[in-house]
Design an enzyme around this catalytic site. Sequence first.
Site, PDB file in Angstrom:
ATOM      1  N   GLU A 174       0.835  -1.194   0.000  1.00 45.63           N
ATOM      2  CA  GLU A 174       0.000   0.000   0.000  1.00 45.63           C
ATOM      3  C   GLU A 174       0.871   1.246   0.000  1.00 45.63           C
ATOM      4  OE1 GLU A 174      -3.548  -0.071  -0.187  1.00 45.63           O
ATOM      5  OE2 GLU A 174      -2.523   1.686  -0.954  1.00 45.63           O
ATOM      6  N   LYS A 229       8.582  -1.509  -1.594  1.00 49.32           N
ATOM      7  CA  LYS A 229       7.814  -0.762  -0.602  1.00 49.32           C
ATOM      8  C   LYS A 229       8.730  -0.191   0.483  1.00 49.32           C
ATOM      9  CE  LYS A 229       4.725   0.906   2.013  1.00 49.32           C
ATOM     10  NZ  LYS A 229       3.414   0.758   2.489  1.00 49.32           N
ATOM     11  N   CYS A 285       4.808   3.877   9.429  1.00 45.58           N
ATOM     12  CA  CYS A 285       5.639   3.172   8.446  1.00 45.58           C
ATOM     13  C   CYS A 285       7.103   3.561   8.385  1.00 45.58           C
ATOM     14  CB  CYS A 285       5.034   3.363   7.056  1.00 45.58           C
ATOM     15  SG  CYS A 285       3.666   2.247   6.772  1.00 45.58           S
TER      16      CYS A 285
HETATM   17  C1  UDX Z   1      -1.035  -1.041   8.171  1.00 44.28           C
HETATM   18  C2  UDX Z   1      -0.141  -2.162   7.736  1.00 44.28           C
HETATM   19  O1  UDX Z   1      -0.837  -3.319   7.825  1.00 44.28           O
HETATM   20  C3  UDX Z   1       1.124  -2.123   8.482  1.00 44.28           C
HETATM   21  O2  UDX Z   1       1.964  -3.165   8.132  1.00 44.28           O
HETATM   22  C4  UDX Z   1       1.736  -0.845   8.128  1.00 44.28           C
HETATM   23  O3  UDX Z   1       2.995  -0.736   8.651  1.00 44.28           O
HETATM   24  C5  UDX Z   1       0.873   0.273   8.615  1.00 44.28           C
HETATM   25  O4  UDX Z   1      -0.338   0.172   8.014  1.00 44.28           O
HETATM   26  P1  UDX Z   1      -2.727  -0.233   9.822  1.00 44.28           P
HETATM   27  O5  UDX Z   1      -3.919  -0.522   9.006  1.00 44.28           O
HETATM   28  O6  UDX Z   1      -2.259   1.177   9.855  1.00 44.28           O
HETATM   29  O7  UDX Z   1      -1.525  -1.156   9.373  1.00 44.28           O
HETATM   30  O8  UDX Z   1      -2.796  -0.801  11.282  1.00 44.28           O
HETATM   31  P2  UDX Z   1      -3.993  -0.743  12.290  1.00 44.28           P
HETATM   32  O9  UDX Z   1      -4.773   0.507  12.114  1.00 44.28           O
HETATM   33  O10 UDX Z   1      -3.410  -1.075  13.613  1.00 44.28           O
HETATM   34  O11 UDX Z   1      -4.959  -1.940  11.807  1.00 44.28           O
HETATM   35  C6  UDX Z   1      -4.675  -3.292  11.914  1.00 44.28           C
HETATM   36  C7  UDX Z   1      -5.933  -4.016  12.367  1.00 44.28           C
HETATM   37  O12 UDX Z   1      -5.701  -5.429  12.304  1.00 44.28           O
HETATM   38  C8  UDX Z   1      -6.349  -3.710  13.797  1.00 44.28           C
HETATM   39  O13 UDX Z   1      -7.653  -3.171  13.802  1.00 44.28           O
HETATM   40  C9  UDX Z   1      -6.301  -5.067  14.501  1.00 44.28           C
HETATM   41  O14 UDX Z   1      -7.320  -5.244  15.465  1.00 44.28           O
HETATM   42  C10 UDX Z   1      -6.445  -6.025  13.344  1.00 44.28           C
HETATM   43  N1  UDX Z   1      -5.957  -7.387  13.616  1.00 44.28           N
HETATM   44  C11 UDX Z   1      -4.712  -7.589  14.094  1.00 44.28           C
HETATM   45  C12 UDX Z   1      -6.785  -8.464  13.352  1.00 44.28           C
HETATM   46  O15 UDX Z   1      -7.921  -8.301  12.944  1.00 44.28           O
HETATM   47  N2  UDX Z   1      -6.301  -9.733  13.570  1.00 44.28           N
HETATM   48  C13 UDX Z   1      -5.075  -9.967  14.071  1.00 44.28           C
HETATM   49  O16 UDX Z   1      -4.697 -11.129  14.275  1.00 44.28           O
HETATM   50  C14 UDX Z   1      -4.240  -8.855  14.339  1.00 44.28           C
HETATM   51  C1  UDX Z   2       3.805   7.123   4.345  1.00 41.68           C
HETATM   52  C2  UDX Z   2       4.041   7.069   2.812  1.00 41.68           C
HETATM   53  O1  UDX Z   2       3.955   8.387   2.275  1.00 41.68           O
HETATM   54  C3  UDX Z   2       3.039   6.142   2.159  1.00 41.68           C
HETATM   55  O2  UDX Z   2       3.317   6.018   0.785  1.00 41.68           O
HETATM   56  C4  UDX Z   2       3.116   4.774   2.845  1.00 41.68           C
HETATM   57  O3  UDX Z   2       2.204   3.897   2.295  1.00 41.68           O
HETATM   58  C5  UDX Z   2       2.873   4.919   4.317  1.00 41.68           C
HETATM   59  O4  UDX Z   2       3.820   5.816   4.879  1.00 41.68           O
HETATM   60  P1  UDX Z   2       2.167   8.423   5.949  1.00 41.68           P
HETATM   61  O5  UDX Z   2       3.115   7.994   7.023  1.00 41.68           O
HETATM   62  O6  UDX Z   2       0.723   8.167   6.149  1.00 41.68           O
HETATM   63  O7  UDX Z   2       2.562   7.753   4.567  1.00 41.68           O
HETATM   64  O8  UDX Z   2       2.319  10.010   5.728  1.00 41.68           O
HETATM   65  P2  UDX Z   2       3.371  10.933   4.967  1.00 41.68           P
HETATM   66  O9  UDX Z   2       2.614  11.985   4.287  1.00 41.68           O
HETATM   67  O10 UDX Z   2       4.325  10.169   4.164  1.00 41.68           O
HETATM   68  O11 UDX Z   2       4.124  11.645   6.184  1.00 41.68           O
HETATM   69  C6  UDX Z   2       4.998  10.931   7.037  1.00 41.68           C
HETATM   70  C7  UDX Z   2       5.656  11.876   8.008  1.00 41.68           C
HETATM   71  O12 UDX Z   2       6.583  12.722   7.337  1.00 41.68           O
HETATM   72  C8  UDX Z   2       4.698  12.822   8.724  1.00 41.68           C
HETATM   73  O13 UDX Z   2       5.076  12.907  10.083  1.00 41.68           O
HETATM   74  C9  UDX Z   2       4.878  14.149   8.021  1.00 41.68           C
HETATM   75  O14 UDX Z   2       4.596  15.263   8.836  1.00 41.68           O
HETATM   76  C10 UDX Z   2       6.352  14.079   7.668  1.00 41.68           C
HETATM   77  N1  UDX Z   2       6.708  14.931   6.529  1.00 41.68           N
HETATM   78  C11 UDX Z   2       6.215  14.665   5.289  1.00 41.68           C
HETATM   79  C12 UDX Z   2       7.582  16.003   6.709  1.00 41.68           C
HETATM   80  O15 UDX Z   2       8.058  16.254   7.824  1.00 41.68           O
HETATM   81  N2  UDX Z   2       7.933  16.772   5.621  1.00 41.68           N
HETATM   82  C13 UDX Z   2       7.457  16.519   4.371  1.00 41.68           C
HETATM   83  O16 UDX Z   2       7.826  17.253   3.439  1.00 41.68           O
HETATM   84  C14 UDX Z   2       6.567  15.436   4.198  1.00 41.68           C
END
Ligand code: UDX
Ligand code: UDX
Length: 488
Positions: A174, A229, A285
């Site tokens: 993603e 990724k 991430c």
């Molecule tokens: C995602 C990606 O999966 C992760 O690898 C990446 O680094 C960040 O984005 P994200 O959707 O942001 O994770 O995580 P979160 O909002 O914590 O959602 C994960 C969900 O999986 C939770 O709601 C949790 O309850 C669920 N879960 C976890 C299950 O349903 N079954 C499990 O066994 C473990």
């Molecule tokens: C990131 C990646 O962008 C996305 O592609 C991946 O799938 C998940 O991780 P996210 O962490 O949701 O997404 O947000 P992003 O907009 O990338 O920002 C990450 C962090 O960097 C934030 O704390 C943001 O404030 C910071 N940031 C971003 C800066 O400090 N300066 C910038 O110019 C851009």
Amino acid sequence: MIRKNNLVKNICCVGAGYVGGPTMAVIADKCPDIKVSVVDINEERIKAWNDENLDNLPIYEPGLVEVVKRSRNRNLFFGTNVDDSIENADMVFISVNTPIKSSGLGAFQASDLRWVEVCARRIGAAAKGHTIVVEKSTLPVRTAEIIKEILEAKTKSSRNDEDKKTFSVLSNPEFLAEGTAVNDLLNPDRVLIGGEDELAIEKLKNIYSKWVTNNKILCTSLWSSELSKLTANAFLAQRISSINSISAICEATGANITEVAKAVGLDSRIGNKFLNAGPGFGGSCFKKDILNLVYLCRYFDLDEVANYWEQIVQINNWQQTRIYEKIVEKLFRNLSGKRIAILGFAFKANTNDTRESPAIQIASNLLEEGSILQIHDPKVSKDQISNSLEVYHDNNKLDKSNLNDNWILKDTIEDAVINTDAVLILTEWDIYREINWVRISKLMRPPSWVFDTRLITNPQKVRDAGLNLWRLGEKENDIDNKFNSSKS
Ligand code: UDX
Ligand code: UDX
């Protein structure tokens, strides 16, 4: 090999989080012929996804409410019956969380794969016929191998042809960013599909083709997809640490970080994105993915490469430390009993997520110095702040005895700044751009400071209101203040 049919009819997604929720909502919206079931072990979260009041969805993302409204209970369903949903699916997405391990081998570096493994075993047990398993969570390279091994063990133990289970594993990382997730899903730069089974790839491609042009759908090997990724996130984080390192040089020399970033970004080979200096990157991430990369490099004895990437995380931590130190310096090196308003606790604007938010480290350091924090954030809840601070205190072995007495979440900006010595802007929410500093200055205790780590204030307006201002990446105007504080 038993194949149910050539078109995917039923999708199951395990994990209704920041990734699983919005991704499945968009797939359901764009593919009304596919039934999409999003399941999660967290009943509260599922309840919130099913809440009649769409303002109560568990995740705040601009545009998400509209997408969910169109497809929920039509072909998009949220539930807790994980096994049934897997059994009925032709395609199962794994979107569970993969945090950094906090103990054991690879602690604080490697990803904790326990949820992925639990998920793979559950798919192995509950699936029927042929099932395509799609790795959506960001995972260390070669995790698909682990998933495959677990699933193949099930294939081998199937008793006869009739209940034979077969699986294809794909990687489909993603690239959505929180705050712009819906737009990123609708208009992706690319969709990456890694795998070997041509038919499985075709089926997943068919889903995305409903709204993404073919030239943006890239097919690679499983390992290239997984590594791409991690690399994409590492490169993005690297740009932030690069510009943040330059922000410190700007403060020392009198150059201006906004001007430098603009001049550098206009070079089309570099480009202007991800060059905003700030308090450091947060989110679920960046740090995790770089640390995974570092772990992988060390595993393969590539120490030089590991050290190179590790430095990106170190600069990120240092940026947060130096912001906190700057506040201590400006407030006469004594924060004991002083009130500080923190504006913004989310790791970026337009999300309610606080994972790895720079606010956590900075707030914890300020609390350690004895200050009292009055926090404001338009979307983050009190429980979330409390959990984030507790976990940080536990991981860093800080004293928690008075933790909850020393910070308070305020509903309005005005309430947050009352009687404070300083206002610290940590998240670039639009409402902080429009602050009336004259009104704010009257509520604060002079001499009052504004620390703008996101460069969203109008410096003239803040100074005209009689406030002292420190902006990241800019040399301070009032030389006297600097002189006094360096003498003390
Ligand atoms: C995602 C990606 O999966 C992760 O690898 C990446 O680094 C960040 O984005 P994200 O959707 O942001 O994770 O995580 P979160 O909002 O914590 O959602 C994960 C969900 O999986 C939770 O709601 C949790 O309850 C669920 N879960 C976890 C299950 O349903 N079954 C499990 O066994 C473990
Ligand atoms: C990131 C990646 O962008 C996305 O592609 C991946 O799938 C998940 O991780 P996210 O962490 O949701 O997404 O947000 P992003 O907009 O990338 O920002 C990450 C962090 O960097 C934030 O704390 C943001 O404030 C910071 N940031 C971003 C800066 O400090 N300066 C910038 O110019 C851009």
